[in-house]
Scaffold this active site. Structure first.
Site, PDB file in Angstrom:
ATOM      1  N   TYR A 195      11.145  -5.176  -6.717  1.00  0.00           N
ATOM      2  CA  TYR A 195       9.946  -5.048  -7.527  1.00  0.00           C
ATOM      3  C   TYR A 195       9.047  -3.848  -7.208  1.00  0.00           C
ATOM      4  O   TYR A 195       8.580  -3.177  -8.105  1.00  0.00           O
ATOM      5  CB  TYR A 195       9.117  -6.331  -7.412  1.00  0.00           C
ATOM      6  CG  TYR A 195       7.825  -6.275  -8.148  1.00  0.00           C
ATOM      7  CD1 TYR A 195       7.785  -6.400  -9.535  1.00  0.00           C
ATOM      8  CD2 TYR A 195       6.632  -6.058  -7.468  1.00  0.00           C
ATOM      9  CE1 TYR A 195       6.583  -6.318 -10.218  1.00  0.00           C
ATOM     10  CE2 TYR A 195       5.428  -5.967  -8.149  1.00  0.00           C
ATOM     11  CZ  TYR A 195       5.412  -6.101  -9.516  1.00  0.00           C
ATOM     12  OH  TYR A 195       4.233  -6.017 -10.205  1.00  0.00           O
ATOM     13  N   CYS A 212       0.867  -1.164   0.000  1.00  0.00           N
ATOM     14  CA  CYS A 212       0.000   0.000   0.000  1.00  0.00           C
ATOM     15  C   CYS A 212       0.908   1.219   0.000  1.00  0.00           C
ATOM     16  O   CYS A 212       2.123   1.102   0.072  1.00  0.00           O
ATOM     17  CB  CYS A 212      -0.852   0.056   1.274  1.00  0.00           C
ATOM     18  SG  CYS A 212      -1.968  -1.333   1.488  1.00  0.00           S
ATOM     19  N   ASN A 261       0.675   1.336   6.173  1.00  0.00           N
ATOM     20  CA  ASN A 261       1.254   0.432   5.190  1.00  0.00           C
ATOM     21  C   ASN A 261       1.991  -0.651   5.956  1.00  0.00           C
ATOM     22  O   ASN A 261       2.901  -0.354   6.730  1.00  0.00           O
ATOM     23  CB  ASN A 261       2.224   1.190   4.272  1.00  0.00           C
ATOM     24  CG  ASN A 261       2.903   0.272   3.271  1.00  0.00           C
ATOM     25  OD1 ASN A 261       2.430  -0.831   3.006  1.00  0.00           O
ATOM     26  ND2 ASN A 261       4.016   0.727   2.715  1.00  0.00           N
ATOM     27  N   GLY A 262       1.583  -1.907   5.734  1.00  0.00           N
ATOM     28  CA  GLY A 262       2.231  -3.005   6.443  1.00  0.00           C
ATOM     29  C   GLY A 262       1.239  -4.084   6.825  1.00  0.00           C
ATOM     30  O   GLY A 262       0.149  -4.164   6.245  1.00  0.00           O
ATOM     31  N   GLY A 303      -0.752   0.219  -5.160  1.00  0.00           N
ATOM     32  CA  GLY A 303      -2.104  -0.144  -4.770  1.00  0.00           C
ATOM     33  C   GLY A 303      -3.141   0.500  -5.644  1.00  0.00           C
ATOM     34  O   GLY A 303      -3.264   1.725  -5.661  1.00  0.00           O
ATOM     35  N   CYS A 317      15.432  -7.795   5.419  1.00  0.00           N
ATOM     36  CA  CYS A 317      14.615  -8.999   5.586  1.00  0.00           C
ATOM     37  C   CYS A 317      14.641  -9.779   4.273  1.00  0.00           C
ATOM     38  O   CYS A 317      14.275  -9.241   3.223  1.00  0.00           O
ATOM     39  CB  CYS A 317      13.177  -8.604   5.929  1.00  0.00           C
ATOM     40  SG  CYS A 317      12.043  -9.997   5.952  1.00  0.00           S
TER      41      CYS A 317
END
Lengths: 445, 445, 445, 445
Positions: free
Chosen positions: D243, D2, D102-103, D28, D434
């Site tokens: 991406y 998002c 966002n998350g 989004g 991550c």
């Protein structure tokens, strides 16, 4: 003004809710929604617009299950209005719940403030959110039924409610019974609860009885059980007869068309006038005009035509096209009107501007005299029980005498039906009805 | 069935055309268009849909000028239907031209074949294209007026035409005068020609007179001149009174509502029946039902309610919801109907299926007897003059006797008004009207 | 700029036409249409908008049959623009016909005036209508083929045409071959003719060859026959390589991407500059920038990103958001650009305003130098052969020297590819191409 | 995935939020919304669709004030999806609040269950609702700031949050810093916080710095104050580089385009292959392909074209049109590809079906060899931190070896970039990122 419907124990629950909302579209054109219950999971589709605009065949794939509740909303659109559509759905301590509500709470702000103080969040402007919070926070009571009873005892005002949980449905009417709510049996199985009986005819249901003021009907295990949860002090909204309800509905035990016609008769008895013709302001004045004509012997004519193509247009009118909004909707049958003394029957006068435009239009069409007769008392106050009336200041009758209104609307005479005339037309006890917008006598504030 | 309008010499020509088309929307909901003339250049906006859907404020920036013609189209939509919207515009030898046409030509195919043989191309299915070709190819005649006269003398059938060139406007009615066309004076300046006078009221125009059968009115240099270009043999369409025209319009010299009410009176005289109540099929049966009631003394009731929210819905009905299409539109006032003997007044019967659904609905609502009375003769043949009737085979009265139809629609009795009854209601000479769909007597083929 | 397609002898003709138009959408976004031929009857669907917006699955029920022609239109929208969509369909002396046309006629007005003088009517602003009239009026010739040949010999200018009758299809390219037109064989049976070969890939067709300048290919009885109907004087539009055609198309015998890259190479050879980086204005400058980079050895970077979500927004910009239109579409990769000397490759400069905005944006992003290199010669004149260029006055290169343009667009240097450079890139004879917009040397006027 | 944006202290706050959302539309496309704050009252507009579809000029009359927060939503649409759009607005004990997030929270269910147990109601499926409840119920803390700190300490997972009250704004990033969040200074006054810096360029803002993992920035009285509310254990999402993010954005301190290009270089170093040409899968593979080409010396070509007109079409493909979905979007430059050995660069492989279609398309276009090179490691697990990846089962690399995938996608060879290669490309410490979806090493569960 809104409408609610609940369908219980029918495999086409959501479709029958859809048709019911369609039949009750006159009670709210702003928004509509349906929640259905499939295997204990509730799905909701709601949006702005007419029910026929909102719902598509594919939605009924989502709205599966044999229980559904629906709502149409009449409202002044705010910026957040999509959030204010019903049903209101929530997950809470006992599972999932979906509520539809017709009415208005007079202590909504107090409850809201109290709930907020205790940590609740409100995501809409709807009173209905209060109710879900009250139910959700009542941990001491282990069953939804107990929680609902506790909750509705805290709220005050007008509420015809239908509440759907994963396995049950509850239909509740406030102790005053301000708004109608009727129970029917579906020929294809199960039950229907709806604001107006006109929905029954369309979906193939037989009228059983009205939900009583103060009553809660519980739908569970395929059956219905009734319980009086309030001591009733019946004060049913007389405006349902005067304007809101569809003529083919039976409301508070009487057929609306029949009552309206009687109001016309009473109007003729109370306020006779010499005239050549009785004409209604269509469509809401038709039944009363027929009654007036029958009682007075003055012939009835459909002297004003209503154009049903209206819709919205955003073309700015030219100066030549005066009073365009009224003229696009209503037009006189000039040959009938020219040179005639008219009794014009309307259901009510709000701001007076439309009445003035109608009188002018009839005079321009050649009417010799225009006697405006209103099939209800003068509206002097707002409604706090679910009707979207303008403020007191905007109501012409709150600041002008009947004679001043007559002059303002440029009629040759003007008269309103008395409260007692309304009572005689309803053929029921006066104390069973709320006349607050006419006599400033508010049952609850 | 279509409508046409022309506005001459008014600075808001296209807006007044728009409002006129709005008032005549009942004469065609498929498509609409307006051409306006600005400094000798004609601009056209046309599309499928209702006039309020098609036109936006910004279109009137394009449709400038003080002359405009407009059209609403009623039609079975073909795949090319956008091409079949009017006005039809063309550039030709004398400049630019835009034509609107209400009616139907019986020799359209012959003319088209002949024109094609001579090298013409046809880009639509509209008869109107013939006319432009006839005008364009007539080089010998130097003026548009002469060419128009030559052209209309070649076409046969029903035509109420308005033709706009860069400087003039022409309004023409065929010698039979099948379709109406009325002339009015705009209060804001200039003239209006329209299919129905209901447009006059909305735009602020005074009725001057009907364009006569066979007449051409020329609007030029701010003035109007009349010329009879055909020997009239008046055969005006009686169905305009029975069904098409708006009740508030004056058509062929009479008010439609008044004529319809008289048809009801005649129906009561010709075909009395013992009953408790006269009820109309709304809205088209209302005036006749009032006349029937007045003449018979049987009380009038609005026993069937019409739901005006209908619109289109694509939700498939469930089995429970039988006869949904009729029920979504019409619903009975059950309290009034139960146990009563009803005279039900409708304007006409086409295929019989709707009548059957109405009778069933009333019986289900508890009516004791349903006596169907039709305020027109039995429709036995199609119309070739601009009415979109079904084929002869589809017309129930073309293949069943009145008694058989009565059985089919499940009524207790059925009767139609006679042709003479219609004539008495109109109060005009029988020979002035076309009754071809009732008596198979076609004025021109 | 438009695109045309014809599908012959394939049972999914209209669907393959649809996909072909989709692939050629870049050649016209204003309007689109398809005609299909079912049992000798031609049906047409056309409307404003993108092909994916116009066509619905149900349209292909109407567009049945094994022949179809289609068109996408690029155009300045006039008020009548819906009437100006193609295919143009007509009924005429030999039956039905549907035509699609890519190009522009230079003698359209003369022919139109002459036809109008002879009685023709014109219902649109399209040159194509001329052609149908010429065919229709030519009674002396009994066959459509003869009539088409006579007709196209009267018209002058650019025309890649596909004509469908009830049984045949004709594909014709003007003697100059201004616009491309290619022939392919469908793997699923039958033939395709299309403006660009990118359509072939999508529908599963093998490229056979280009239709030759001056050639007519006739599709009849399942076969194709060729005939030279003009003496060719090939003048193919060089702008197809520079800007119009899709990079994956082969046009005039060469792949567009390959030619564009060669143009970049030539640009580097002709106009070297010392710089750190070559960046294209996306998407049309990408191939040339790659060629420039390879030839010059200066690294290629996608230093400007294109936002493909653009679409239309009607939100008015605030003052803070300068050059919004360009910035919403293009944005610099600042880390790459900062402090760098850039060679920026664009396909052409029209008015100069966009170039100026791009240079400014890059300078604001920290570029040290911006050297604009244009992969085509300076555009000094309009096109009369089907390209919608602005007027001579609007073309910046018609009124400013290269140096003045450089100053106007605020670049550090500016250079255009020479005509000879273009020729070297194409690797074909110079005389086979039209450079009129660059050298004012119009092949036909 | 998002995007969030907050604008503080700028009179065009909501318009700048709108443009920022437009720039971040790639994060989004399902839904979008903006809340603005005018005189302490918060108004919200949100709906399904693209930001340019949702917002009209008149909405900015409602969204007045000098603070605004906005959100675009990427999501699998459920039936209730309109309710799941952000910002989430609520009235609560300290006034009004509006949050964008966002998350994804990993302990959302636990918190929800706990909150529900304590009487909370949930009206949506959004994690964000948890946060408002936690804030609202924390009566002991008198200030919003304290409550926010308490609340975010209870939630676990990925959160880049912007919270707007009546007078302040708070921007918070979780201690891992999974999702980006950057701070900028508006040239027209005030501040901006946004998921990606590409928004800064469009609205005229200068990048100040990233909000740090674990940091809360408070906007109050026209100023900003920072506070570390968590001990950071930075684990930034490497997929943002691979991406999600726009190439022109700077994310986690690096430019995305630059990092992607480096990934291409690393890919070339790690996994060389003999070939004639490097081609990207557009648009996401372009930067890596450029890097691969530079490193390997194999020429770069835009060998596959992307069609940007795609949009949605509901026309069913015919059998002839195989792999239509890919072919409508991508098409090969056949002249370049024929007979060539290709290195094809894509950003990642999810299910493998698209890769297979691309390989087939290239082989059909004549490619001699297709060597697929993926500029990221093989995706073997889902993301729990805000990326909408398919389930483990659907991820081809979770159940096939690289060799098996190579066979499945019909490539001549296949190789993925190593995790270390990614780290080298980023030029930052490995432990700061991550890689859970590649190495199954989830920082928090």
């Amino acid at each position: 003004m809104c409408s609610v419907v609940g369908i219980y124990n029918n495999q086409n629950a959501s479709k029958l809710a859809f048709y019911s909302l369609f039949a009750m579209q006159h009670r709210g054109q702003e928004a509509a929604g349906i929640s259905a219950n499939y295997n204990g999971k509730i799905h909701t589709i709601k949006d702005r617009g007419l029910v026929t605009q909102i719902f598509k065949e594919e939605h009924f794939e989502i709205l599966k299950g044999n229980m559904a509740v629906g709502h149409t909303r009449y409202s002044t659109a705010g910026d957040d209005s999509i959030l204010d559509a019903q049903p209101v759905f929530a997950k809470y301590g006992l599972g999932e719940i979906s509520i539809v509500h017709n009415g208005n709470l007079v202590n909504a702000k107090e409850i809201r403030d109290e709930l907020i103080k205790r940590g609740a969040i409100f995501q809409s402007n709807m009173d209905t959110e209060n109710l879900i919070h009250l139910i959700a926070k009542n941990y001491e009571k282990p069953t939804l039924k107990e929680r609902i009873i506790d909750a509705v005892k805290k709220i005050k005002g007008a509420f015809s409610l239908i509440i759907m949980s994963r396995t049950k449905m509850f239909a509740i009417r406030d102790p005053f019974g301000f708004r109608p709510l009727s129970l029917g049996k579906l020929k294809s199985g199960g039950y229907i609860v709806a604001s107006e009986t006109c929905a029954f005819e369309l979906v193939g249901a037989e009228f059983i009885r009205d939900i009583k003021p103060g009553e809660m009907v519980v739908f569970e295990n395929g059956e219905i059980k009734s319980e009086m949860i309030f001591e009733p002090t019946t004060k049913q909204c007389v405006f349902e007869y005067i304007y809101f309800a569809r003529p083919d509905s039976n409301v508070f035990g009487k057929n609306v068309y029949v009552v309206r016609k009687e109001m016309g008769r009473e109007l003729a008895k109370e306020l006779p006038v010499k005239a050549d013709m009785v004409i209604p302001v269509p469509d809401s004045g038709v039944a009363a005009a027929l009654g007036y004509s029958e009682e007075s012997g003055i012939p009835f004519e459909m002297g004003i035509m209503r154009n049903h193509y209206v819709g919205r247009t955003f073309i700015e009118p030219t100066q030549e096209v005066r009073d365009l909004k009224v003229k696009m909707k209503l037009s006189p049958i000039m040959d009938k009107i020219k040179g005639k003394r008219l009794v014009v029957i309307d259901d009510s006068i709000v701001r007076g501007t439309t009445s003035r435009r109608i009188v002018r239009m009839l005079k321009e069409a050649g009417a010799k005299e225009v006697h405006m007769r209103i099939a209800s008392p003068a509206t002097i106050g707002p409604c706090y029980y679910g009707v979207d009336t303008p403020t007191k200041e905007e109501l012409i009758a709150s600041r002008m005498s009947v004679d001043e209104i007559k002059d303002y609307i440029e009629a040759d005479s003007l008269a309103y039906l008395s409260i007692d005339g309304v009572v005689r037309a309803i053929k029921d006890k006066k104390e069973n009805f709320c006349f607050a917008c006419f006599d400033d006598n508010y049952p609850i504030l």
